[in-house]
Scaffold this motif. Structure first.
Motif, PDB file in Angstrom:
ATOM      1  N   ALA A 124     -10.032   7.532 -11.276  1.00  0.00           N
ATOM      2  CA  ALA A 124     -10.439   6.146 -11.472  1.00  0.00           C
ATOM      3  C   ALA A 124      -9.497   5.424 -12.420  1.00  0.00           C
ATOM      4  N   GLY A 125      -8.842   6.188 -13.297  1.00  0.00           N
ATOM      5  CA  GLY A 125      -7.894   5.570 -14.209  1.00  0.00           C
ATOM      6  C   GLY A 125      -6.641   5.088 -13.507  1.00  0.00           C
ATOM      7  N   ALA A 126      -6.442   5.562 -12.291  1.00  0.00           N
ATOM      8  CA  ALA A 126      -5.268   5.152 -11.515  1.00  0.00           C
ATOM      9  C   ALA A 126      -5.699   4.215 -10.390  1.00  0.00           C
ATOM     10  N   THR A 127      -6.465   3.198 -10.724  1.00  0.00           N
ATOM     11  CA  THR A 127      -6.957   2.267  -9.715  1.00  0.00           C
ATOM     12  C   THR A 127      -5.801   1.516  -9.075  1.00  0.00           C
ATOM     13  N   ILE A 128      -5.989   1.133  -7.810  1.00  0.00           N
ATOM     14  CA  ILE A 128      -4.926   0.441  -7.075  1.00  0.00           C
ATOM     15  C   ILE A 128      -5.255  -1.036  -6.865  1.00  0.00           C
ATOM     16  N   GLU A 174     -10.917   9.780   2.425  1.00  0.00           N
ATOM     17  CA  GLU A 174     -10.706   9.969   0.997  1.00  0.00           C
ATOM     18  C   GLU A 174     -11.065   8.703   0.227  1.00  0.00           C
ATOM     19  N   THR A 175     -11.713   8.894  -0.915  1.00  0.00           N
ATOM     20  CA  THR A 175     -12.116   7.739  -1.711  1.00  0.00           C
ATOM     21  C   THR A 175     -10.933   7.150  -2.477  1.00  0.00           C
ATOM     22  N   VAL A 176     -10.960   5.832  -2.643  1.00  0.00           N
ATOM     23  CA  VAL A 176     -10.024   5.147  -3.522  1.00  0.00           C
ATOM     24  C   VAL A 176     -10.834   4.478  -4.623  1.00  0.00           C
ATOM     25  N   TYR A 177     -10.223   4.335  -5.785  1.00  0.00           N
ATOM     26  CA  TYR A 177     -10.924   3.739  -6.911  1.00  0.00           C
ATOM     27  C   TYR A 177     -10.381   2.350  -7.199  1.00  0.00           C
ATOM     28  N   LEU A 178     -11.319   1.411  -7.349  1.00  0.00           N
ATOM     29  CA  LEU A 178     -10.980   0.034  -7.669  1.00  0.00           C
ATOM     30  C   LEU A 178     -11.781  -0.403  -8.887  1.00  0.00           C
ATOM     31  N   ASP A 179     -11.203  -1.263  -9.697  1.00  0.00           N
ATOM     32  CA  ASP A 179     -11.968  -1.856 -10.790  1.00  0.00           C
ATOM     33  C   ASP A 179     -13.085  -2.704 -10.192  1.00  0.00           C
TER      34      ASP A 179
END
Length: 226
Positions: A124-128, A174-179
């Motif tokens: 999550a710290g590497a959000t795109i 695969e999940t991606v993390y966003l703010d």
């Protein structure tokens, strides 16, 4: 960009929430809102506050958009961008820090952090990118004037079929993390890869641990698979 409209299901007068908040720290969910086990998109979803329902707010992290909440016996953390209070008969997000509302400042310490928590936190710290608000003027901006809260966000132009929902649950990605938090009506950034479904006008992705269906034209979330 076309913005999804707020529905008016489960309407409620926010003006009634103001004195209650002062006494027992309460706020109203502007849409169906996740309760997570910790203050961030990487944490597990442990419950949901239905749009238009009131939750108790113990306090919020300092300089952060997460608040410690309790709804119907389920305790956890929710995004303050979608927790509304009444200020001069208008709905205002707790994240806006309205001067007339006092909110306790709380801290968070995960004393039972697992390796899975650490891995998710690193991801999550590497959000795109970031999910954008579902209404003009911010997450609460789409609530109609006069303090009436639309309990369900997003009047979807394309409703997902049962076949489509079954398809995406059977074909995980695969999940991606966003703010930001995953809610109906929030817009997904263009750089996020979405995938085809057997229904025109929709695609899907897994964002912050949750599979979502997005409208192809607007890239707005129209359904969160729970």
């Amino acid at each position: 960009m076309r913005i999804a409209k707020l529905g008016m299901a489960s309407v409620i007068a926010l003006t009634a929430a103001a004195p209650a908040f002062a006494q027992s720290a309460e706020a109203i969910a502007a849409t169906d809102l996740n309760i997570r086990s910790g203050p961030g998109p990487q944490f597990e979803v442990v419950g949901v506050i239905p749009g238009g329902e009131t939750a108790a707010v113990e306090g919020c992290l300092d300089a952060n958009t997460w608040c410690k909440v309790d709804f119907d016996g389920t305790a956890g953390w929710s995004s303050s961008n979608y927790l509304a209070v009444s200020v001069e008969e208008e709905a205002v997000a707790l994240s806006a820090n309205p001067a007339t509302i006092e909110v306790n400042t709380v801290t968070y310490e995960n004393t039972e952090e697992t390796q899975a928590d650490k891995n998710a936190g690193a991801a999550a710290g590497a959000t795109i990118g970031a999910l954008t608000a579902y209404a003009v003027g911010g997450p609460i901006g789409g609530i109609v004037a006069g303090g009436i809260l639309g309990g369900a966000a997003g009047s979807a132009a394309v409703e997902p079929t049962t076949e489509t929902v079954t398809y995406v649950t059977s074909n995980p990605v695969e999940t991606v993390y966003l703010d930001g938090e995953v809610v109906v009506g929030a817009t997904v950034p263009e750089n996020v890869t979405t995938y085809e479904v057997p229904q025109d006008g929709l695609r899907y992705a897994t964002i912050n641990g949750q599979t979502v269906l997005v409208e192809t034209e607007s890239n707005a979330i129209v359904h969160v698979v729970r």
